[in-house]
Design an enzyme around this catalytic site. Structure first.
Site, short mmCIF file in Angstrom:
data_model
loop_
_atom_site.label_atom_id
_atom_site.label_comp_id
_atom_site.label_asym_id
_atom_site.label_seq_id
_atom_site.Cartn_x
_atom_site.Cartn_y
_atom_site.Cartn_z
N LYS A 478 -0.71 1.45 -0.98
CA LYS A 478 -1.07 0.27 -0.17
C LYS A 478 -1.71 0.81 1.10
O LYS A 478 -1.08 1.56 1.84
CB LYS A 478 0.19 -0.54 0.13
CG LYS A 478 -0.06 -1.79 0.98
CD LYS A 478 1.23 -2.59 1.08
CE LYS A 478 1.14 -3.73 2.06
NZ LYS A 478 2.44 -4.40 2.23
N TRP A 479 -2.97 0.45 1.33
CA TRP A 479 -3.75 0.99 2.45
C TRP A 479 -3.85 -0.10 3.51
O TRP A 479 -4.56 -1.08 3.34
CB TRP A 479 -5.14 1.39 1.93
CG TRP A 479 -6.07 1.98 2.93
CD1 TRP A 479 -6.43 1.48 4.14
CD2 TRP A 479 -6.81 3.20 2.79
NE1 TRP A 479 -7.33 2.30 4.76
CE2 TRP A 479 -7.59 3.36 3.95
CE3 TRP A 479 -6.90 4.17 1.78
CZ2 TRP A 479 -8.45 4.45 4.13
CZ3 TRP A 479 -7.75 5.25 1.96
CH2 TRP A 479 -8.52 5.38 3.14
N ASP A 480 -3.15 0.11 4.60
CA ASP A 480 -3.03 -0.93 5.64
C ASP A 480 -3.97 -0.65 6.82
O ASP A 480 -4.50 0.46 6.98
CB ASP A 480 -1.56 -0.95 6.12
CG ASP A 480 -1.10 -2.33 6.54
OD1 ASP A 480 -1.95 -3.18 6.86
OD2 ASP A 480 0.13 -2.56 6.57
N ASN A 482 -3.78 -2.21 10.79
CA ASN A 482 -3.02 -3.22 11.54
C ASN A 482 -3.49 -3.53 12.95
O ASN A 482 -2.72 -4.08 13.74
CB ASN A 482 -1.55 -2.80 11.60
CG ASN A 482 -0.84 -3.18 10.31
OD1 ASN A 482 -0.79 -4.35 9.95
ND2 ASN A 482 -0.33 -2.19 9.60
N ASP A 550 0.39 -11.92 5.19
CA ASP A 550 1.81 -11.67 5.45
C ASP A 550 2.61 -12.96 5.38
O ASP A 550 3.83 -12.93 5.48
CB ASP A 550 1.97 -11.04 6.84
CG ASP A 550 1.73 -9.54 6.80
OD1 ASP A 550 1.68 -8.98 5.69
OD2 ASP A 550 1.56 -8.93 7.87
C1 DGJ Z 1 1.33 -5.28 7.60
C2 DGJ Z 1 1.33 -5.61 6.13
O1 DGJ Z 1 0.63 -6.78 5.89
C3 DGJ Z 1 2.77 -5.72 5.66
O2 DGJ Z 1 2.79 -6.10 4.31
C4 DGJ Z 1 3.45 -4.40 5.87
O3 DGJ Z 1 2.87 -3.42 5.04
C5 DGJ Z 1 3.37 -4.00 7.33
N1 DGJ Z 1 2.02 -4.03 7.81
C6 DGJ Z 1 3.95 -2.64 7.53
O4 DGJ Z 1 3.79 -2.17 8.80
#
Ligand code: DGJ
Length: 727
Positions: A478-480, A482, A550
């Site tokens: 899973k490549w996030d 943020n 989310d």
């Molecule tokens: C944001 C993602 O959308 C979540 O699903 C989760 O992976 C968090 N980051 C983790 O920090």
């Protein structure tokens, strides 16, 4: 199919049901003569190019003669800045003399089978050269020597045209690209609503509709990513058109960074549309001989309404955008640790999730954020991609062995383009974060952005990921991503190239993703950006699925999923059943089934009844997988218009089966409720699992099924499955 009429100097670009027509006029002006329902020929189409003008205020080419033709009112195929066309310009080049008057005109063209790939950029691809033809029109600004090649790929069996532009500095001096859009379309009407997808974190891709008005209107991102706030999608929907009929022009940008979609309606009541890289914070320096390739726009036209536009995008993205092993292979049904544990986990807890998941029939455990460095909250360690053995004694080897021994695959979380100020990586390389001289970088979620426009930075991150992914059996990443990018700049770029930073950042991300997926071709990549902040076709070229939001509340998910479905198919839409408690598990499952499906909860906390529901959902995931992943979507009752009930269905391409889902969002005042299917074959007969009876497709679509009082309570939902009966 593409043809060129030499005597008329007209290109005809025909998809299955559309024609897109381009003419070369007089002094080599390239005009957009028509885009719409397929027409048989091009007789007298040039007459459409002449629109009312006031000669004194709309400048003319002196060789054609004042008052006869002006680029200010003509339907320009690729509009230029400063040449007398006062509407929005697709191209503005600052030349060696310091002005940015730009005027590219036709030079030559070529037509060929197939589709070119775009250097360093993700794009739609063909499975065989027979699927589409390409037209490249070479244009040149005779004064500056700058060349622009307009590239069109026309699909034979799908109503899709892709467009991009390649610029070459053919002069002896350096120039700067101030604006370089990928597509420009001039439509002879402004009788449209503009439909776009706006949002914010945990509320992505809400549909918004506004009537076009004179002047400028549009959407953009300058956040460094395609963004939560506006998706790089827009449609012009003819007034009176709806979900099932009428003219719709869709535009979707295959790009994950700053973009702009802009529509300008002028005094003639016409509309010019541009889509491309956002010119704000963009300036690309070209030395003589250097080239620049724009990303691609996917254009869809249909007179079959918004629903048909979506289905065309879905078919294209399923067959010609998503690639690799997971394009066709069944994706594993996963359980993710994030909402179940956040940062509070250890090996035993994760193994206990895996144990329960196995009992329910799931396929994979994904360990989300918190496994690396000393990360026990979101305030540190991004960039330190080595395991935290305090949390996971025995390291990843021990954890993965125990998960695999249970018969489950294993997935892991990364946020490769980020760096925490409190990390070993930052302490060693403080200049590796995105920043500009003499300004302190802003902080968001306690993190900075890592400068992946730099090859040395990418090399470091790739090597760290390689160490983990090559050593252990990891099936999924899973490549996030943020946060958004502020104080944008790179320590390695000279001042005259700082304007290239944002695009170079996106190219760096693409290169990293490309390298990773090529090195580990079996890896399933799921993109994520604080939910769905980078849900775009560019990302889908590397990750066949993207975490949509989310927000896992099943009722709120409905508007998110309806909006997302405007152009993105169910197979790309990350959707999980979570612990959110607004509805029961049945409705959570019914909503998440419209997507990749998975779980995001602590399975130890489920009651025995809930565990039974979960087992049934896992069976349904398998039963309906092909129908949902490869079938056609029909939006039936839309939560943007109906505040009580929301419904949609999937119909297999051969129309032999269908699955409808209906959710009651709020208890309606009127309990009488007839549900009507869409998209069935009227002449086929279907067995309906709701009452075991057999109905014709025509009855199911026109007379419908009486569901009065059937799902009457807030949060209730149901599915109806139809299977063709033959003989
Ligand atoms: C944001 C993602 O959308 C979540 O699903 C989760 O992976 C968090 N980051 C983790 O920090």
């Amino acid at each position: 199919m593409i043809s060129f009429d030499k005597s008329e100097r007209i290109f005809k670009l025909d998809t299955k049901n559309n024609s897109y027509i381009i003419g070369i006029y007089d002094q080599e002006y390239i005009l957009n003569l028509y885009y719409g329902v397929k027409i048989p020929d091009c007789t007298n189409l040039f007459s459409r190019a002449f629109r009312p003008m006031t000669a004194s205020f709309s400048p003319s080419n002196p060789h054609i003669g004042e008052g006869h033709f002006s680029v200010d009112v003509a339907p320009m195929e690729y509009s230029c800045n400063g040449n007398g066309d006062f509407r929005i310009s697709a191209l503005a080049v600052k030349n060696a003399d310091g002005n940015n008057v730009t005027d590219v005109r036709y030079v030559s063209h070529k037509i060929y089978k197939g589709k070119p790939s775009l250097n360093g950029l993700p794009s739609v691809y063909l499975n065989s050269d027979d699927e589409a033809d390409t037209l490249e029109i070479l244009t040149e600004d005779k004064v500056t020597g700058v060349k622009a090649t307009l590239i069109y790929t026309v699909f034979n069996d799908l109503d899709v045209i892709t467009r991009s532009v390649k610029i070459e500095n053919g002069s002896k001096h350096s120039v700067d690209l101030d604006r370089v859009f990928s597509a420009c379309v001039d439509l002879p009407s402004m009788d449209f609503d503009l439909v776009t997808l706006f949002g914010r974190h945990a509320k992505e891709r809400s549909r918004e509709k506004r009537p076009l008005a004179h002047g400028l209107q549009g959407i953009a991102s300058k956040r460094g990513s395609s963004s939560h706030t506006q998706n790089p999608f827009a449609a012009l929907v003819r007034h009176g058109a709806d979900e099932d009929s009428g003219d719709v022009y869709g535009f979707n940008f295959v790009y994950s960074g700053n973009f702009e979609f802009c529509a300008e309606c002028d005094f003639s009541g016409t509309t010019r549309v541009l889509m491309g890289i956002n010119p704000t914070d963009f300036c690309w320096h070209l030395e003589p001989g250097e080239t620049f390739q724009t990303p691609e726009v996917v254009m869809v036209y249909t007179n079959g309404g918004v629903g048909e536009m979506s289905r065309i995008y879905h078919r294209l993205y399923i067959n010609n955008l998503v690639r690799g092993r997971w394009k066709t292979e069944k994706r594993p049904l996963l359980i993710n640790s994030w909402e179940a544990a956040y940062f509070d986990f250890d090996t035993d807890k994760l193994v206990s999730f895996a144990q329960r998941a196995k009992e329910a029939g799931m396929d994979m455990l994904v360990m989300d954020d918190g496994w690396f460095g000393v990360r026990n909250s979101d305030n540190c360690s991004l960039g330190d991609w080595y395991v935290n053995e305090k949390k996971l004694p025995g390291g990843l080897g021990e954890l993965i062995r125990r998960v695999n021994d249970l018969g489950l695959k294993f997935g892991i979380w990364y946020e490769p383009e980020m760096i925490s100020p409190d990390s070993d990586l930052f302490r060693a390389h403080p200049d590796w974060c995105v920043h500009v001289k003499n300004r302190e970088p802003s902080i968001a979620r306690h993190q900075y952005v890592l400068d992946v426009s730099r090859a040395d930075v990418r090399e470091n991150i790739f090597n760290q990921m390689y160490d983990v992914l090559s050593k252990y059996k990891i099936d999924y990443v899973k490549w996030d991503f943020n946060r958004n990018i502020s104080e944008a700049g790179s320590a390695l770029l000279p001042p005259e190239r700082q304007g290239e930073f944002f695009h170079r950042f996106v190219l760096g991300t693409y290169e990293l993703m490309d390298r990773l997926t090529k090195t580990f071709p079996d890896l399933l990549l799921e993109n994520c950006s604080g939910g769905g902040g980078r849900f775009d076709p560019g990302m889908l070229c590397y990750s066949p699925q993207i975490w949509a939001s989310d927000n896992t509340d099943p009722i709120e998910r409905l508007t998110i999923q309806f909006g997302t479905s405007m152009c993105y198919p169910a197979s790309t839409m990350g959707a999980h059943v979570s612990d959110s408690n607004r509805t029961g598990y049945e409705t959570k499952g019914n909503v998440a089934l419209w997507g990749t499906f998975g779980y995001e909860l602590d399975p130890n906390k489920l009651t025995s009844d809930e565990r039974e529901i979960v087992k049934k959902q896992v069976e349904e995931y398998h039963k309906y997988y092909d129908l949902i992943h490869y079938g056609d979507l029909y939006r039936i009752s839309d939560p943007y218009f109906d505040h009580f009930r929301c419904s949609w269905s999937f119909v297999s391409l051969d129309k032999s089966e269908a699955l409808a889902t209906i959710v009651t969002m709020r208890r309606p005042e009127i309990p009488f409720f007839i549900f009507k299917f869409k998209g069935l074959d009227p002449d086929k007969y279907y067995e309906c699992d709701y009452d075991g009876k057999i109905y014709s497709g025509s009855i199911l679509m026109n007379a419908g099924i009486n569901l009065t009082y059937r799902i009457d309570g807030t949060g209730d939902s149901m599915k109806i499955y139809l299977k063709e009966v033959r003989g």
